[in-house]
Scaffold this active site. Structure first.
Site, short mmCIF file in Angstrom:
data_model
loop_
_atom_site.label_atom_id
_atom_site.label_comp_id
_atom_site.label_asym_id
_atom_site.label_seq_id
_atom_site.Cartn_x
_atom_site.Cartn_y
_atom_site.Cartn_z
N HIS A 344 0.85 -1.19 0.00
CA HIS A 344 0.00 0.00 0.00
C HIS A 344 0.89 1.24 0.00
CE1 HIS A 344 -3.17 2.80 1.11
NE2 HIS A 344 -4.00 1.87 0.67
N ASP A 401 -7.98 -5.52 0.25
CA ASP A 401 -8.49 -6.35 -0.84
C ASP A 401 -8.08 -7.81 -0.70
OD1 ASP A 401 -9.87 -4.39 -2.24
OD2 ASP A 401 -8.00 -3.61 -3.06
N1 CMC Z 1 4.17 -7.71 -4.86
C1 CMC Z 1 5.51 -7.67 -5.03
N2 CMC Z 1 6.26 -6.57 -4.88
C2 CMC Z 1 5.63 -5.44 -4.56
C3 CMC Z 1 4.23 -5.40 -4.37
C4 CMC Z 1 3.50 -6.58 -4.52
N3 CMC Z 1 2.17 -6.60 -4.35
N4 CMC Z 1 3.86 -4.14 -4.06
C5 CMC Z 1 4.98 -3.41 -4.05
N5 CMC Z 1 6.06 -4.20 -4.35
C6 CMC Z 1 7.48 -3.78 -4.38
C7 CMC Z 1 7.80 -2.98 -5.63
O1 CMC Z 1 8.24 -3.81 -6.68
C8 CMC Z 1 8.86 -2.04 -5.12
O2 CMC Z 1 10.06 -2.77 -5.01
P1 CMC Z 1 11.49 -2.02 -5.26
O3 CMC Z 1 11.58 -0.98 -4.19
O4 CMC Z 1 12.50 -3.11 -5.15
O5 CMC Z 1 11.41 -1.42 -6.64
C9 CMC Z 1 8.41 -1.72 -3.70
O6 CMC Z 1 7.65 -2.87 -3.28
C10 CMC Z 1 7.54 -0.46 -3.58
O7 CMC Z 1 6.44 -0.62 -4.46
P2 CMC Z 1 5.81 0.56 -5.31
O8 CMC Z 1 5.10 -0.02 -6.49
O9 CMC Z 1 6.84 1.61 -5.57
O10 CMC Z 1 4.77 1.16 -4.26
P3 CMC Z 1 3.53 2.07 -4.59
O11 CMC Z 1 3.23 2.81 -3.35
O12 CMC Z 1 3.76 2.87 -5.82
O13 CMC Z 1 2.36 1.02 -4.94
C11 CMC Z 1 0.58 -0.50 -4.68
C12 CMC Z 1 1.40 0.61 -4.02
C13 CMC Z 1 -0.63 -0.80 -3.79
C14 CMC Z 1 0.05 -0.02 -6.03
C15 CMC Z 1 1.45 -1.77 -4.85
O14 CMC Z 1 1.88 -2.22 -3.59
C16 CMC Z 1 0.73 -2.88 -5.60
O15 CMC Z 1 0.74 -2.90 -6.83
N6 CMC Z 1 0.07 -3.84 -4.86
C17 CMC Z 1 -0.71 -4.87 -5.48
C18 CMC Z 1 -2.06 -4.32 -5.89
C19 CMC Z 1 -2.98 -4.11 -4.71
O16 CMC Z 1 -3.12 -4.96 -3.86
N7 CMC Z 1 -3.66 -2.93 -4.69
C20 CMC Z 1 -4.65 -2.61 -3.69
C21 CMC Z 1 -4.28 -1.44 -2.86
S1 CMC Z 1 -5.30 -1.31 -1.38
C22 CMC Z 1 -6.90 -0.99 -1.94
C23 CMC Z 1 -7.05 0.38 -2.45
O17 CMC Z 1 -6.91 1.32 -1.66
O18 CMC Z 1 -7.33 0.51 -3.65
#
Ligand code: CMC
Length: 466
Positions: A344, A401
């Site tokens: 998140h 989720d």
């Molecule tokens: N699985 C594997 N690696 C992950 C995941 C994941 N679900 N989420 C983040 N990472 C890694 C990412 O690759 C990055 O690694 P590095 O620093 O080595 O490059 C690090 O963690 C930070 O991730 P980010 O993508 O820069 O973080 P963000 O804040 O931009 O994204 C997120 C947040 C929720 C979009 C992301 O964690 C994700 O895609 N999660 C899966 C989708 C999900 O469950 N979404 C629902 C969010 S909660 C409900 C809502 O509010 O909508």
């Protein structure tokens, strides 16, 4: 009067038939007396010529302060650069507070744990919209207003019929909710607080009907009309699972679980869809169009579409023996696979909604006597991921989720409806945030700037010479 009001002040509203039944208008629920100024400031130094600029710091009631960069461009000729808004506050707001490090979520100061265990969705809607918990009479009036506006204009049924039967329900939601602005002209004058209130009540009231009908349409069953004797959640269940030929008896376990799921999704401050609603609204667009924009943004798998993606992922993993393979794929930067329902932007500790959802999943499945191997698989996956250094170092915890899909599928909802339920519940948050933006006297149209990396001006080459 806000800039938006001044620009749009010449729009004339029409008389609204339900205006007299709507309740008192929301107080301006921002802490008017709240002084955000501080004596703290930052000095920005240009290391090339030594020039310095002072940037004031603003403080809120709780949580991190912000550096006020509004005068930056005037002073320095430069913008800030923050793709994805990872360090940018886009507004001040008095609706929802999240402390991502502590795993705290408050609506109008009340914890999500208290609301989920002691309140109900109608009361939570009232709280979000009006800023305070209702007394008994206020609650009755509110429930009555919402209950009496659950029907849709009959011609809206033709909109549904224009969609293919196999359309994704979210595609129908985007279209039908946007189309409400073509039906309810008498609540699209955003300069009139009464009309804004009526639009809000209409959206909260009609969203379950639209959501249920997207499902009915997809399976070829007749639309089931709302029933005023039922609760908000009970009525939704009867519109989804009932048929005109039989009496539908609401199962109180499902009704309570549905209500709790709605509470857990009601608002979540400035996330992607809420920011979309605010940005769309900042140009003066009508509330129905803005909420439709929010639904479009919510649909993506990184946001509300994750609940659908979690279930698909669990089905894809299939057996706990396959978990290590998928965890390895999630860690591999060359593989686009991610563990859906994990991570998140704000929570760097357990998502408090996920904790409640997890307990709810066990309770609902237990009470319904459903033995879903996906729950076992989800728990195993959670344990493995939570102990894996990759997830621990990046503070990737299960989010709301992760468990919601398991409960929803046990309740009988098809996967394609999961995000629709999220949109239904989030509508109150979206419209409240929209209202707060409209009421803000300092509101401007949202217009970010960019770092241009394309060609500089160049001479046009005639087609014959290319
Ligand atoms: N699985 C594997 N690696 C992950 C995941 C994941 N679900 N989420 C983040 N990472 C890694 C990412 O690759 C990055 O690694 P590095 O620093 O080595 O490059 C690090 O963690 C930070 O991730 P980010 O993508 O820069 O973080 P963000 O804040 O931009 O994204 C997120 C947040 C929720 C979009 C992301 O964690 C994700 O895609 N999660 C899966 C989708 C999900 O469950 N979404 C629902 C969010 S909660 C409900 C809502 O509010 O909508």
């Amino acid at each position: 009067m806000s800039v938006l009001h001044k620009i749009l002040g010449n729009i004339v509203g029409r008389k609204n038939p339900i205006a007299d039944t709507a309740q008192a208008l929301p107080n301006n629920t921002k802490e008017d007396s709240m002084d955000t100024s501080t004596t703290q400031s930052f000095t920005l130094r240009n290391n090339e010529d030594g020039s310095e600029f002072t940037l004031p710091v603003l403080k809120g009631s709780v949580g991190p302060s912000v550096i006020d960069v509004r005068a930056l461009y005037k002073q320095t000729g430069m913008f800030t650069y923050d793709p994805g808004f990872t360090s940018t506050g886009s507004t001040d707001s008095a609706i929802t507070y999240i402390d991502g490090d502590q795993g705290i979520l408050l609506h109008r100061g009340y914890s999500i744990e208290d609301l989920a265990s002691k309140s109900d969705f109608m009361e939570t809607c009232y709280l979000l919209w009006y800023g305070e918990l209702p007394n008994k009479q206020q609650k009755e009036e509110f429930v009555n207003t919402v209950t009496n506006h659950t029907m849709l204009h009959d011609q809206i049924t033709y909109f549904f019929r224009g969609f293919r039967r196999d359309a994704h329900p979210m595609a129908i939601m985007v279209g039908v909710v946007g189309a409400l602005s073509a039906f309810y002209h008498d609540s699209t004058d955003i300069t009139d607080p009464k009309q804004r209130q009526i639009a809000a009540m209409r959206l909260i009231a009609k969203m379950p009907t639209i959501a249920a009908w997207t499902y009915k349409y997809s399976i070829g069953q007749p639309f089931v009309y709302p029933k005023n004797s039922l609760s908000y959640s009970g009525n939704f269940l009867q519109m989804v699972f009932g048929v005109p030929t039989e009496d539908y008896v609401v199962n109180p376990i499902l009704e309570r679980a549905m209500d709790r799921i709605f509470i857990l999704h009601a608002d979540h401050e400035q996330n992607a869809s809420t920011s979309t609603v605010r940005i769309a609204g900042s140009s003066g667009a009508n509330p129905f169009a803005c909420i439709s924009a929010g639904i479009a943004s919510l649909w993506g798998p990184a946001h509300g579409g994750a609940n659908e993606a979690v279930l698909e992922m669990l089905e894809q993993i299939g057996h706990k023996d396959n978990i290590p393979e998928y965890v390895a794929r999630a860690k591999d930067k060359d593989d686009p696979f991610r563990l859906m329902g994990f991570g998140h932007r704000v929570y760097k500790n357990f998502d408090p909604r996920a904790k409640i959802m997890r307990e709810e999943a066990h309770k609902v499945l237990g009470e319904l006597g459903v033995n879903d191997p996906k729950l076992e698989l989800a728990m195993e996956l959670e344990q493995i991921a939570l102990n894996d250094p990759y997830f621990v170092e990046r503070k990737l915890y299960p989010n709301v989720d992760f468990y919601s899909g398991i409960i929803l599928s046990a309740m009988g909802f098809p996967t394609s409806m999961f995000t629709v339920l999220f949109a239904l519940a989030r509508t109150v948050g979206w419209i409240t945030q929209w209202e707060e933006m409209i009421e803000d006297p300092s509101q401007k149209i949202s217009r970010p700037r960019q770092l241009y990396v394309g060609h500089d001006q160049r001479p046009y080459t005639d087609l014959a010479s290319r």
